[in-house]
Design a protein around this motif. Structure first.
Motif, PDB file in Angstrom:
ATOM      1  N   LYS A 168       0.819  -1.211   0.000  1.00  0.00           N
ATOM      2  CA  LYS A 168       0.000   0.000   0.000  1.00  0.00           C
ATOM      3  C   LYS A 168       0.857   1.268   0.000  1.00  0.00           C
ATOM      4  O   LYS A 168       0.519   2.262  -0.649  1.00  0.00           O
ATOM      5  CB  LYS A 168      -0.913  -0.001   1.231  1.00  0.00           C
ATOM      6  CG  LYS A 168      -2.071  -0.975   1.142  1.00  0.00           C
ATOM      7  CD  LYS A 168      -3.179  -0.472   0.227  1.00  0.00           C
ATOM      8  CE  LYS A 168      -3.927   0.684   0.842  1.00  0.00           C
ATOM      9  NZ  LYS A 168      -5.092   1.114   0.031  1.00  0.00           N
ATOM     10  N   LYS A 169       1.962   1.233   0.714  1.00  0.00           N
ATOM     11  CA  LYS A 169       2.851   2.391   0.778  1.00  0.00           C
ATOM     12  C   LYS A 169       3.502   2.668  -0.572  1.00  0.00           C
ATOM     13  O   LYS A 169       3.866   3.812  -0.866  1.00  0.00           O
ATOM     14  CB  LYS A 169       3.926   2.167   1.831  1.00  0.00           C
ATOM     15  CG  LYS A 169       3.419   2.198   3.270  1.00  0.00           C
ATOM     16  CD  LYS A 169       4.546   1.933   4.255  1.00  0.00           C
ATOM     17  CE  LYS A 169       4.054   1.988   5.692  1.00  0.00           C
ATOM     18  NZ  LYS A 169       5.137   1.682   6.662  1.00  0.00           N
ATOM     19  N   PHE A 212      -7.267  -4.252   3.294  1.00  0.00           N
ATOM     20  CA  PHE A 212      -6.277  -3.268   2.844  1.00  0.00           C
ATOM     21  C   PHE A 212      -6.723  -2.460   1.626  1.00  0.00           C
ATOM     22  O   PHE A 212      -6.175  -1.377   1.386  1.00  0.00           O
ATOM     23  CB  PHE A 212      -4.958  -3.986   2.518  1.00  0.00           C
ATOM     24  CG  PHE A 212      -4.397  -4.739   3.686  1.00  0.00           C
ATOM     25  CD1 PHE A 212      -3.534  -4.125   4.576  1.00  0.00           C
ATOM     26  CD2 PHE A 212      -4.748  -6.061   3.911  1.00  0.00           C
ATOM     27  CE1 PHE A 212      -3.018  -4.812   5.665  1.00  0.00           C
ATOM     28  CE2 PHE A 212      -4.236  -6.760   4.998  1.00  0.00           C
ATOM     29  CZ  PHE A 212      -3.377  -6.129   5.886  1.00  0.00           C
ATOM     30  N   PHE A 213      -7.693  -2.966   0.855  1.00  0.00           N
ATOM     31  CA  PHE A 213      -8.106  -2.284  -0.366  1.00  0.00           C
ATOM     32  C   PHE A 213      -9.620  -2.106  -0.398  1.00  0.00           C
ATOM     33  O   PHE A 213     -10.373  -2.961   0.076  1.00  0.00           O
ATOM     34  CB  PHE A 213      -7.664  -3.076  -1.604  1.00  0.00           C
ATOM     35  CG  PHE A 213      -6.182  -3.013  -1.872  1.00  0.00           C
ATOM     36  CD1 PHE A 213      -5.638  -1.982  -2.622  1.00  0.00           C
ATOM     37  CD2 PHE A 213      -5.337  -3.980  -1.352  1.00  0.00           C
ATOM     38  CE1 PHE A 213      -4.280  -1.915  -2.868  1.00  0.00           C
ATOM     39  CE2 PHE A 213      -3.970  -3.927  -1.587  1.00  0.00           C
ATOM     40  CZ  PHE A 213      -3.438  -2.894  -2.347  1.00  0.00           C
ATOM     41  N   SER A 234      -7.580  -2.645  -5.661  1.00  0.00           N
ATOM     42  CA  SER A 234      -7.241  -1.243  -5.872  1.00  0.00           C
ATOM     43  C   SER A 234      -8.203  -0.370  -5.073  1.00  0.00           C
ATOM     44  O   SER A 234      -9.296  -0.812  -4.697  1.00  0.00           O
ATOM     45  CB  SER A 234      -7.326  -0.885  -7.359  1.00  0.00           C
ATOM     46  OG  SER A 234      -7.018   0.476  -7.576  1.00  0.00           O
ATOM     47  N   ASP A 235      -7.807   0.865  -4.820  1.00  0.00           N
ATOM     48  CA  ASP A 235      -8.718   1.845  -4.225  1.00  0.00           C
ATOM     49  C   ASP A 235      -9.434   2.647  -5.307  1.00  0.00           C
ATOM     50  O   ASP A 235     -10.218   3.550  -5.000  1.00  0.00           O
ATOM     51  CB  ASP A 235      -7.950   2.780  -3.293  1.00  0.00           C
ATOM     52  CG  ASP A 235      -7.476   2.065  -2.033  1.00  0.00           C
ATOM     53  OD1 ASP A 235      -8.147   1.107  -1.599  1.00  0.00           O
ATOM     54  OD2 ASP A 235      -6.425   2.452  -1.491  1.00  0.00           O
TER      55      ASP A 235
END
Length: 251
Positions: A168-169, A212-213, A234-235
């Motif tokens: 994510k980073k 996380f997404f 994905s976001d």
């Protein structure tokens, strides 16, 4: 006159070359069959698979397209930008699927033998193969695409959580993660001795990655010897293949 000479030359040469192709194809297949036996029947088993074995031996002998699915489905989501491949193994997919749709590819693995194989067999001008343990030393950067193919099952759940935080980073806000794993066998035995955690089903994997997404899409394919899960996360919903907002979809 020239056309007649060309027809004669073709008539003579073509059957000779066909024989050469048949002989060399047979010999090549046998050599890679032997390589598979040595690598996977004698201990210790390697941490990566040389996909030339698939290309020159297994695909012909089994007619199983499983190995090629991973590259095709992974490439489907790629944006033309910077790509990071985690646990790249022999680098076959990096060269033959990802590099042709990316400006640049950083492909990493913690196994020195895998990186050596990748550099020897699958190096390309826009690929950099890096020796790195993604649990502690994931390559830095800002990427449009991150690929985690046939590797999440090699880590514990806690390790995978930390890796996803690292992913994510490194992903751009509209970046996409794609990958592949396999479903746990019915008898609950590990498919490979190196595996740490195999997901029970697509719902199990979806629940985990959704931590996380914002958007996660998972689909499966099944073969007698393996039940496969392919995932996109994905976001940005528009980056998920086959979503209603995916620009490559025909309405």
């Amino acid at each position: 006159m020239k056309k007649r000479i060309k027809r004669i030359i073709k008539k003579v040469l073509e059957p000779i070359i066909q024989i050469e192709c048949t002989v060399l194809s047979f010999l090549t297949s046998k050599v890679f069959e032997q390589l598979k036996w040595v690598q996977w029947k004698l201990e210790p088993q390697p941490e990566h698979f040389d996909h030339r074995i698939d290309l020159y031996y297994q695909w012909i002998s089994t007619r199983n397209p499983l190995w090629i699915e991973r590259g095709v489905f992974g490439r489907l989501s790629l944006q033309n930008g910077k790509t990071l491949e985690l646990a790249c193994g022999d680098g076959f997919n990096a060269r033959n699927f990802y590099s042709t749709k990316s400006q640049s590819v950083i492909a990493c693995d913690f196994d020195p033998k895998a990186i050596q194989t990748a550099i020897s067999n699958n190096l390309s001008e826009n690929i950099q193969f890096v020796l790195a343990d993604i649990r502690t030393d994931m390559p830095a950067g800002c990427f449009d695409n991150i690929i985690w193919d046939a590797a999440i099952e090699h880590f514990t759940i806690e390790e995978s959580k930390d890796i996803l935080i690292g992913i994510k980073k490194r992903l751009k806000p509209n970046g996409i993660l794609c990958g592949y794993t396999m479903v746990q066998r019915v008898d609950q035995k590990k498919s490979l001795s190196h595996h740490e955690y195999e997901f029970k089903n697509k719902e199990d994997l979806h629940k985990f990655i959704s931590l996380f997404f914002k958007y996660v899409h998972i689909f499966e394919t099944e073969y007698p010897e393996r039940h496969n899960l392919y995932f996109f996360a994905s976001d940005d919903i528009g980056k998920i293949p086959f979503s209603e907002s995916w620009p490559h979809r025909v309405y």
